[in-house]
Design an enzyme around this catalytic site. Structure first.
Site: not given
Ligand code: PLP
Length: 362
Positions: A102, A172, A196
């Site tokens: 990511w 993030d 998540k």
């Molecule tokens: C799932 C995830 C993303 C992407 O998320 P989207 O909502 O699909 O854009 C980005 N960073 C991390 C750490 C993730 O687990």
């Protein structure tokens, strides 16, 4: 009704059963609204109360100081990669910690808006650990430092924030948001796609400090402008109302039934220990990916020493009601995602299955 499986999906991931039951109860008529949450105005009193509840729950859970704002944006965490570039890079240079899949995506997007300088990379070690502050090659003049608090695909997690001095720290936190207490005052911006840990896909939560809003340049596309989003209390246009409603319910569940972030952390640590113990006690039959002190509490990644058995392991687990254990297509192996909503019983069942499978094939 068909039985619900123990769902180890990495995202969109399982939601707490009491939350789903509440949604089901209120699906046709939300109390007092005469209609479902999907069918009412985002400017209505009913939705205003739901939106307020989602914000105030998050504030309460994180102990959020008054100089932070809770924003809801569309486009998932990936759109946050873009917004960060547009709002805060503006041709300047920022430091990115390259700790996995990511982080790499965030870096690629940031390059479109300025210099995404990699201040540490775990690439040569195949992304097995998170760095410590002394590992980082930080630029004191960087616009910000970007970290990924939990790398969902590799299964590694930061347990100590990097010390970045006066340089704003952006995280993030998509896959470990609200999974344990954090010191939010260390972050200038922390964001997460909801799917998540806190809700369905379709909404991202961004927690942003006042001083960051002052840096936003004029003239950005409206929906990608953090300041405009804040000035309009996330209601510049129609927000993802239903997703925000589920975030309100999930955060209420954390507060009322799980003991807030301290409570959910204890729960999550217990769950993760059950699976890491199963790996460690397998005598090398199962091999964990992450180094011990970076082991994610959310995504447990491992391989079978005998790769030929992996397909059978995943298929038999599925038949036993343990679903979605296949690792991400980019890295292979197995991954058990055990976010807040995964019950202890799911981890116990998986650990037992792992022992039984080993006995048959070891
Ligand atoms: C799932 C995830 C993303 C992407 O998320 P989207 O909502 O699909 O854009 C980005 N960073 C991390 C750490 C993730 O687990």
């Amino acid at each position: 009704m068909e039985q619900r499986a123990f769902n180890f999906s990495a995202g969109p991931a399982g939601l707490p059963l009491p939350v789903l039951e509440k949604i089901q109860r209120d699906l046709l008529v939300y109390p007092g609204a005469g209609a479902s949450v999907m069918e009412i105005s985002h400017r209505s009193k009913t939705f205003a109360a739901i939106h307020e509840q989602a914000k105030s729950n998050i504030k309460q859970l994180l102990n959020l100081p008054d100089n932070y704002h809770v924003l809801f944006a569309q486009g998932g965490a990936t759109m946050q990669f873009t917004m960060i570039g547009m709002n805060f890079l503006q041709g300047k240079s920022a430091d990115y910690i390259d700790c996995g899949a990511w982080a790499k995506k965030a870096i690629e997007e940031a390059k479109k808006f300025g210099t995404a300088r990699v201040c540490w990379t775990g690439k040569a070690e195949n992304y097995k650990r998170m760095p410590k502050t002394p590992d980082l090659d930080l630029d004191a003049n960087a616009a910000f430092v970007h970290m990924t608090s939990n790398e969902t695909i590799q299964g590694i997690e930061f347990f100590d924030e990097p010390e970045t001095g006066s340089v704003p720290l952006i995280a993030d936190a998509s896959s470990d948001f609200l999974s344990r207490p954090i010191d939010i005052s260390k972050y200038a911006l922390l964001y997460a796609g909801a799917q998540k840990n806190v809700g369905p896909s379709g909404v991202a939560v961004a927690i942003i400090r006042d001083d960051m809003l002052e840096r936003v340049p004029a003239g950005l596309p409206s929906l990608l402008d953090y300041r405009l989003l804040q000035e309009n209390d996330s209601l510049y246009n129609t927000p993802p109302c239903f997703a925000i409603y589920v975030v309100a319910l999930t955060t209420q569940w954390l507060l009322d039934e799980m003991g807030g972030l301290a409570g959910i952390e204890a729960h999550n640590r217990k769950k993760a220990a059950i699976l890491y113990d199963a790996i460690d006690q397998s005598g090398g039959f199962y091999v964990g990916h992450a180094e011990r002190d970076s082991r994610s509490l959310m995504n447990v990644t491992f391989v079978l020493a005998n790769k030929d058995l992996e397909g059978e392991f995943i298929a038999q687990a599925k038949a036993a009601g343990l679903d979605e254990l296949k690792g991400h297509r980019s890295v292979g192996g197995c991954r058990a995602s055990i976010y807040n909503a995964m019950p202890l019983a799911g981890c116990e069942a998986l650990a037992q299955f792992m022992r039984d499978f080993q006995q048959k094939h070891g």
